[in-house]
Design an enzyme around this catalytic site. Sequence first.
Site, PDB file in Angstrom:
ATOM      1  N   SER A 148       0.864  -1.193   0.000  1.00 54.10           N
ATOM      2  CA  SER A 148       0.000   0.000   0.000  1.00 54.10           C
ATOM      3  C   SER A 148       0.889   1.226   0.000  1.00 54.10           C
ATOM      4  O   SER A 148       2.107   1.143   0.274  1.00 54.10           O
ATOM      5  CB  SER A 148      -0.851  -0.040   1.268  1.00 54.10           C
ATOM      6  OG  SER A 148      -1.387   1.223   1.566  1.00 54.10           O
ATOM      7  N   TYR A 161      -3.875  -0.705   9.986  1.00 51.97           N
ATOM      8  CA  TYR A 161      -3.619  -0.983   8.563  1.00 51.97           C
ATOM      9  C   TYR A 161      -2.170  -0.654   8.206  1.00 51.97           C
ATOM     10  O   TYR A 161      -1.475  -1.435   7.557  1.00 51.97           O
ATOM     11  CB  TYR A 161      -4.589  -0.147   7.719  1.00 51.97           C
ATOM     12  CG  TYR A 161      -4.502  -0.387   6.232  1.00 51.97           C
ATOM     13  CD1 TYR A 161      -5.123  -1.496   5.653  1.00 51.97           C
ATOM     14  CD2 TYR A 161      -3.821   0.494   5.391  1.00 51.97           C
ATOM     15  CE1 TYR A 161      -5.056  -1.712   4.275  1.00 51.97           C
ATOM     16  CE2 TYR A 161      -3.750   0.287   4.028  1.00 51.97           C
ATOM     17  CZ  TYR A 161      -4.374  -0.813   3.473  1.00 51.97           C
ATOM     18  OH  TYR A 161      -4.311  -1.034   2.111  1.00 51.97           O
TER      19      TYR A 161
END
Length: 257
Positions: A148, A161
């Site tokens: 990410s 996350y």
Amino acid sequence: MESKLFDLAGRTALITGAGRGIGRALALGLAQHGADVVLVARSEDQLRAAAAQIETETGRTAWVFPLDLEQLDGIETMFAQVLEAAGAVDILVNCAGTTVRGPSEDVSLEIFNRVMRVNLTAALLLSQAFCKHRRQTGGSGRIINIGSLACHAGRPTIAAYTCSKTGLLGLTKTLAVEWAQHHINVNAIGPGYIATELTVPLQADADFNQWALSKTPLGRWGKPEDLVGTAVLLASRAGDFITGQIFYVDGGWTALI
Ligand SMILES: NC(=O)c1ccc[n+]([C@@H]2O[C@H](COP(=O)([O-])OP(=O)(O)OC[C@H]3O[C@@H](n4cnc5c(N)ncnc54)[C@H](OP(=O)(O)O)[C@@H]3O)[C@@H](O)[C@H]2O)c1
């Protein structure tokens, strides 16, 4: 003479999170380049729909293995069942991911651990099962972890996350250097903002949407298909000498000051 550089014929790829979004696009893309695919996620309906599309459009075989990856003790058994069905797995794509947004001062241990289990711990356990299998066959292997922009920088409200994705990048580098001796190449792809179910709340937020577009030199949200080329590169002979890297496919986000 036809080039075999990106050819995946004769290979089998296991893709987690393959029922929708990025994982589904990657499964279809790998199959379009010749791989048979094993699709893993919780929603059996979505997996079956993805498998039907892949088999119809590519003529490759798609096996469906519904599993909640948060239930970590089911992973080894599932992998063994996959081997019984498919015979071998040559490519592992750890794509399943989840997030819970909220102020970091309020994130509960329960939520933190849940996100870490799905995004990071499951990837470790699958990678371990994959490594053991590849060593038994004596063959090489490829692992592709879906990271990410959170591997690159922080952003408010996604503490769990971000920890899971930076952890996944660390795991990518560790396994790359440790398993090179087993001929297993381990890399990551860092998508920019991609229009999927995961980002629906962000797409629907006008301020966020404007901010995201202003940070993306190519000026649009990514599509899941935008990631296929990099995945095929990393899965194929074209990626033979690439390991331990993360490739940001982000419309230029990480290049912008
Ligand atoms: N979209 C973006 O902008 C973006 C950006 C950077 C990175 N990523 C990463 O890309 C990956 C895919 O994201 P996406 O945008 O395609 O999201 P998505 O559309 O929500 O798809 C997520 C996939 O993961 C599966 N999954 C979630 N929790 C699971 C669990 N406990 N067990 C098994 N499977 C589970 C989902 O299936 P079930 O719900 O059926 O289980 C689904 O197939 C994630 O790792 C995400 O962090 C996305």
